[in-house]
Design a protein around this motif. Structure first.
Motif, PDB file in Angstrom:
ATOM      1  N   GLY A 179      30.676 -28.877 -12.487  1.00 45.00           N
ATOM      2  CA  GLY A 179      29.884 -30.117 -12.399  1.00 45.00           C
ATOM      3  C   GLY A 179      28.512 -29.892 -13.009  1.00 45.00           C
ATOM      4  O   GLY A 179      28.376 -29.338 -14.095  1.00 45.00           O
ATOM      5  N   PRO A 180      27.459 -30.263 -12.273  1.00 47.83           N
ATOM      6  CA  PRO A 180      26.110 -30.115 -12.814  1.00 47.83           C
ATOM      7  C   PRO A 180      25.508 -28.728 -12.611  1.00 47.83           C
ATOM      8  O   PRO A 180      24.411 -28.458 -13.055  1.00 47.83           O
ATOM      9  CB  PRO A 180      25.315 -31.156 -12.015  1.00 47.83           C
ATOM     10  CG  PRO A 180      26.012 -31.199 -10.694  1.00 47.83           C
ATOM     11  CD  PRO A 180      27.478 -30.980 -10.995  1.00 47.83           C
ATOM     12  N   ILE A 181      26.221 -27.836 -11.935  1.00 53.96           N
ATOM     13  CA  ILE A 181      25.658 -26.539 -11.564  1.00 53.96           C
ATOM     14  C   ILE A 181      26.290 -25.400 -12.362  1.00 53.96           C
ATOM     15  O   ILE A 181      27.505 -25.250 -12.400  1.00 53.96           O
ATOM     16  CB  ILE A 181      25.849 -26.276 -10.043  1.00 53.96           C
ATOM     17  CG1 ILE A 181      25.201 -27.389  -9.210  1.00 53.96           C
ATOM     18  CG2 ILE A 181      25.303 -24.909  -9.656  1.00 53.96           C
ATOM     19  CD1 ILE A 181      23.705 -27.504  -9.376  1.00 53.96           C
ATOM     20  N   SER A 182      25.430 -24.586 -12.953  1.00 55.18           N
ATOM     21  CA  SER A 182      25.873 -23.353 -13.605  1.00 55.18           C
ATOM     22  C   SER A 182      25.760 -22.220 -12.592  1.00 55.18           C
ATOM     23  O   SER A 182      24.919 -22.266 -11.696  1.00 55.18           O
ATOM     24  CB  SER A 182      24.985 -23.022 -14.804  1.00 55.18           C
ATOM     25  OG  SER A 182      25.105 -24.003 -15.786  1.00 55.18           O
ATOM     26  N   TYR A 183      26.591 -21.206 -12.774  1.00 52.95           N
ATOM     27  CA  TYR A 183      26.494 -20.053 -11.895  1.00 52.95           C
ATOM     28  C   TYR A 183      26.974 -18.811 -12.621  1.00 52.95           C
ATOM     29  O   TYR A 183      27.677 -18.883 -13.617  1.00 52.95           O
ATOM     30  CB  TYR A 183      27.273 -20.273 -10.591  1.00 52.95           C
ATOM     31  CG  TYR A 183      28.776 -20.339 -10.743  1.00 52.95           C
ATOM     32  CD1 TYR A 183      29.576 -19.226 -10.495  1.00 52.95           C
ATOM     33  CD2 TYR A 183      29.413 -21.513 -11.120  1.00 52.95           C
ATOM     34  CE1 TYR A 183      30.955 -19.282 -10.627  1.00 52.95           C
ATOM     35  CE2 TYR A 183      30.786 -21.583 -11.254  1.00 52.95           C
ATOM     36  CZ  TYR A 183      31.551 -20.454 -10.999  1.00 52.95           C
ATOM     37  OH  TYR A 183      32.921 -20.523 -11.138  1.00 52.95           O
ATOM     38  N   PHE A 184      26.533 -17.664 -12.102  1.00 52.48           N
ATOM     39  CA  PHE A 184      26.958 -16.373 -12.630  1.00 52.48           C
ATOM     40  C   PHE A 184      27.964 -15.768 -11.658  1.00 52.48           C
ATOM     41  O   PHE A 184      27.780 -15.846 -10.443  1.00 52.48           O
ATOM     42  CB  PHE A 184      25.766 -15.429 -12.785  1.00 52.48           C
ATOM     43  CG  PHE A 184      24.823 -15.821 -13.887  1.00 52.48           C
ATOM     44  CD1 PHE A 184      25.092 -15.475 -15.199  1.00 52.48           C
ATOM     45  CD2 PHE A 184      23.661 -16.519 -13.616  1.00 52.48           C
ATOM     46  CE1 PHE A 184      24.222 -15.824 -16.221  1.00 52.48           C
ATOM     47  CE2 PHE A 184      22.790 -16.878 -14.624  1.00 52.48           C
ATOM     48  CZ  PHE A 184      23.077 -16.530 -15.930  1.00 52.48           C
ATOM     49  N   PHE A 185      29.012 -15.148 -12.212  1.00 55.47           N
ATOM     50  CA  PHE A 185      30.025 -14.499 -11.376  1.00 55.47           C
ATOM     51  C   PHE A 185      30.229 -13.066 -11.824  1.00 55.47           C
ATOM     52  O   PHE A 185      30.363 -12.789 -13.018  1.00 55.47           O
ATOM     53  CB  PHE A 185      31.358 -15.253 -11.465  1.00 55.47           C
ATOM     54  CG  PHE A 185      32.489 -14.539 -10.782  1.00 55.47           C
ATOM     55  CD1 PHE A 185      32.520 -14.419  -9.400  1.00 55.47           C
ATOM     56  CD2 PHE A 185      33.508 -13.960 -11.513  1.00 55.47           C
ATOM     57  CE1 PHE A 185      33.553 -13.738  -8.766  1.00 55.47           C
ATOM     58  CE2 PHE A 185      34.547 -13.273 -10.897  1.00 55.47           C
ATOM     59  CZ  PHE A 185      34.564 -13.169  -9.513  1.00 55.47           C
ATOM     60  N   PRO A 232      32.347  -8.787  -4.976  1.00 53.92           N
ATOM     61  CA  PRO A 232      32.102  -9.843  -5.959  1.00 53.92           C
ATOM     62  C   PRO A 232      30.815 -10.595  -5.604  1.00 53.92           C
ATOM     63  O   PRO A 232      30.477 -10.744  -4.426  1.00 53.92           O
ATOM     64  CB  PRO A 232      33.321 -10.750  -5.830  1.00 53.92           C
ATOM     65  CG  PRO A 232      34.360  -9.911  -5.180  1.00 53.92           C
ATOM     66  CD  PRO A 232      33.637  -8.948  -4.304  1.00 53.92           C
ATOM     67  N   VAL A 233      30.104 -11.049  -6.624  1.00 58.06           N
ATOM     68  CA  VAL A 233      28.841 -11.750  -6.416  1.00 58.06           C
ATOM     69  C   VAL A 233      28.871 -13.065  -7.184  1.00 58.06           C
ATOM     70  O   VAL A 233      29.250 -13.097  -8.358  1.00 58.06           O
ATOM     71  CB  VAL A 233      27.639 -10.891  -6.876  1.00 58.06           C
ATOM     72  CG1 VAL A 233      26.327 -11.637  -6.695  1.00 58.06           C
ATOM     73  CG2 VAL A 233      27.609  -9.566  -6.128  1.00 58.06           C
ATOM     74  N   ILE A 234      28.464 -14.137  -6.509  1.00 52.10           N
ATOM     75  CA  ILE A 234      28.358 -15.464  -7.121  1.00 52.10           C
ATOM     76  C   ILE A 234      26.906 -15.911  -6.982  1.00 52.10           C
ATOM     77  O   ILE A 234      26.353 -15.901  -5.880  1.00 52.10           O
ATOM     78  CB  ILE A 234      29.310 -16.474  -6.439  1.00 52.10           C
ATOM     79  CG1 ILE A 234      30.755 -15.993  -6.554  1.00 52.10           C
ATOM     80  CG2 ILE A 234      29.140 -17.864  -7.045  1.00 52.10           C
ATOM     81  CD1 ILE A 234      31.754 -16.804  -5.736  1.00 52.10           C
ATOM     82  N   LEU A 235      26.287 -16.309  -8.098  1.00 50.17           N
ATOM     83  CA  LEU A 235      24.876 -16.682  -8.120  1.00 50.17           C
ATOM     84  C   LEU A 235      24.697 -18.078  -8.723  1.00 50.17           C
ATOM     85  O   LEU A 235      24.560 -18.226  -9.928  1.00 50.17           O
ATOM     86  CB  LEU A 235      24.078 -15.665  -8.946  1.00 50.17           C
ATOM     87  CG  LEU A 235      24.202 -14.203  -8.547  1.00 50.17           C
ATOM     88  CD1 LEU A 235      23.600 -13.311  -9.617  1.00 50.17           C
ATOM     89  CD2 LEU A 235      23.542 -13.964  -7.206  1.00 50.17           C
ATOM     90  N   THR A 290      32.192 -24.847  -2.574  1.00 51.23           N
ATOM     91  CA  THR A 290      33.607 -24.603  -2.284  1.00 51.23           C
ATOM     92  C   THR A 290      34.397 -24.430  -3.573  1.00 51.23           C
ATOM     93  O   THR A 290      35.223 -23.524  -3.699  1.00 51.23           O
ATOM     94  CB  THR A 290      34.185 -25.763  -1.440  1.00 51.23           C
ATOM     95  OG1 THR A 290      33.416 -25.890  -0.245  1.00 51.23           O
ATOM     96  CG2 THR A 290      35.630 -25.514  -1.084  1.00 51.23           C
ATOM     97  N   ALA A 291      34.130 -25.289  -4.549  1.00 54.12           N
ATOM     98  CA  ALA A 291      34.829 -25.198  -5.838  1.00 54.12           C
ATOM     99  C   ALA A 291      34.511 -23.879  -6.548  1.00 54.12           C
ATOM    100  O   ALA A 291      35.393 -23.277  -7.165  1.00 54.12           O
ATOM    101  CB  ALA A 291      34.459 -26.388  -6.713  1.00 54.12           C
ATOM    102  N   MET A 292      33.250 -23.419  -6.468  1.00 52.83           N
ATOM    103  CA  MET A 292      32.875 -22.142  -7.081  1.00 52.83           C
ATOM    104  C   MET A 292      33.689 -21.002  -6.485  1.00 52.83           C
ATOM    105  O   MET A 292      34.224 -20.153  -7.202  1.00 52.83           O
ATOM    106  CB  MET A 292      31.389 -21.848  -6.846  1.00 52.83           C
ATOM    107  CG  MET A 292      30.450 -22.530  -7.750  1.00 52.83           C
ATOM    108  SD  MET A 292      28.784 -22.013  -7.306  1.00 52.83           S
ATOM    109  CE  MET A 292      27.885 -23.379  -8.002  1.00 52.83           C
TER     110      MET A 292
END
Length: 171
Positions: free
Chosen positions: A62-68, A115-118, A147-149
């Motif tokens: 969606g509108p959010i970027s994240y690092f995995f 694991p890391v999600i940012l 939740t989707a991330m």
């Protein structure tokens, strides 16, 4: 063909405006503003390079970027599983310049092997000060996005850590 009334003179505008944006309701911006925006853009690009070198993959929901980061593979005894190794850590930053401020903390999280999600919250970082207040996500959207991330990364649960504004996302 002159559309102005007789005797009316069209005066030139006393300022030059490059666009019709309403950022701070200023018609022109000083050089310092442009240099600040440029330095923030460079900082954001540096963050992407640093995170890539640390083994993170940039993703978007969606509108959010994240690092995995998938974490380090661990060797387990047959038949044994460890709860800590299967649950990712989701760190949500606070108000400021974004994730680049937390690189030392991120390095410490990576040493855990999990694991890391940012997620990057765009409207509280200095990189995107021009975003309107309407881009702030509703609590339901925040919840479904997180939740989707987690599910997109292959997990059904996570451990959450938040700092400053990030703690509101956690709650």
């Amino acid at each position: 063909m002159n559309l102005l009334p007789t005797g009316a003179r069209k005066e030139p505008l006393p300022y030059a405006k490059y666009s019709f944006d309403s950022l701070f309701d200023i018609s022109t911006y000083p050089l310092a503003f442009h240099l600040c925006v440029l330095s923030l853009s460079v900082t954001e690009d540096c963050l992407r390079i640093i995170m890539n070198r640390k083994g993170f993959e940039k993703r978007k929901i969606g509108p959010i970027s994240y690092f995995f980061h998938p974490g380090k593979p661990t060797t387990r005894l047959s038949g044994q599983t460890k709860f800590d190794e299967e649950v990712p850590i989701v760190f949500i930053h606070g108000i400021g310049i974004g994730l680049i401020y937390y690189l030392t903390l991120i390095d410490q999280l990576l040493t855990l092997g999990r694991p890391v999600i940012l997620p990057e919250i765009p409207y509280v970082t200095a990189f995107r000060a021009w975003l309107s207040p309407s881009c702030v996500l509703l609590p339901q959207v925040v919840s479904s996005t997180l939740t989707a991330m987690i599910y997109e990364c292959g997990f059904s649960k996570a451990a959450f850590v938040g700092h400053s504004y990030g703690s509101s996302w956690v709650s």
